[in-house]
Write an enzyme that holds these catalytic residues in place. Sequence first.
Site, PDB file in Angstrom:
ATOM      1  N   ASP A   7      17.291 102.974  43.372  1.00 48.92           N
ATOM      2  CA  ASP A   7      18.350 103.457  44.251  1.00 48.92           C
ATOM      3  C   ASP A   7      17.884 104.715  44.996  1.00 48.92           C
ATOM      4  OD1 ASP A   7      21.491 103.357  44.788  1.00 48.92           O
ATOM      5  OD2 ASP A   7      20.946 105.453  44.431  1.00 48.92           O
ATOM      6  N   LYS A  46      20.869 103.718  51.474  1.00 45.13           N
ATOM      7  CA  LYS A  46      22.219 104.017  51.943  1.00 45.13           C
ATOM      8  C   LYS A  46      22.208 104.515  53.380  1.00 45.13           C
ATOM      9  CE  LYS A  46      23.436 105.537  47.272  1.00 45.13           C
ATOM     10  NZ  LYS A  46      22.051 105.715  46.754  1.00 45.13           N
TER      11      LYS A  46
END
Length: 279
Positions: A43, A73
């Site tokens: 992530d 993201k």
Amino acid sequence: MDAFLLNDGHTLPAIGFGTVGVQGAKGVIDLTTAIDKGYRLIDTSTNYNNEGMVGEAIRHSSVPREELIISSKLPGLAHDYDKAFKLIQEQLYRIGIDYFDKYLIHWPNPKVGKYDQAWQALVDAQKLGLIKTIGVSNFLEEHLDRIIDKTGVTPATNQIERHPYFNNNELVQVNNDRGILTEAWSPFGRNIVDILADNTLKKIAEKYDKTPGQVVLRWNLQNNVLPIVKASSPKHQQENVDVFDFELTEEDIQAIDAMDKGEDGRVEGQHPNEYEEFV
């Protein structure tokens, strides 16, 4: 490692490796070590300033690219449709990969109110093969319903703040009701809140001969929540994946739930309806 089945048919490992603050040459070592320990979901985010490090670790790893799940993201500065679409491509170039396995909108920025444009960009990027599975982060019920109503596409995941001092159970249920998998960022509360020193967790950990951190991860897993953990030392990296050989009782889960402090428990006071990410 166990896995979660998403509403779009993809699967995710039950535990992900977070990279906030993981940078440079040491970051490459930390991440490649984590991959060696069995982590496959990585992530990251543009705002972590470590996409180059992630790419280098991928290239250094002996694990084939197709076995890794790279997630990033979209920052608040790129909620306009065109900006979002271009930045997704730019992030791929920075890491040096052809596609994201998973990609999220980092914050809704509801005062600006363009997160539906950002979501449409993710939907279209997925159609073009730039992303395999799309989701959001820090979205509340009203934010979720707006993007679902406007596009007809439900996020596969919603990554939210969740730890024993802020269990966010109502939002977890909102996600469950829509078939959205909840991911927990900072499940140990970061350094701001020393959750792992709490006596409730220590007592439960002693009962199972586990660490408080392992108890927190198990609490998440048994609530159908995928925790994203960060650890630099190989010892802690190993501990964080050694959580599939025990099970908490309902009494244990209730005791951990009772640790909740409501809004006062947020680690940095970042309420999704108030916090605005402009970088």
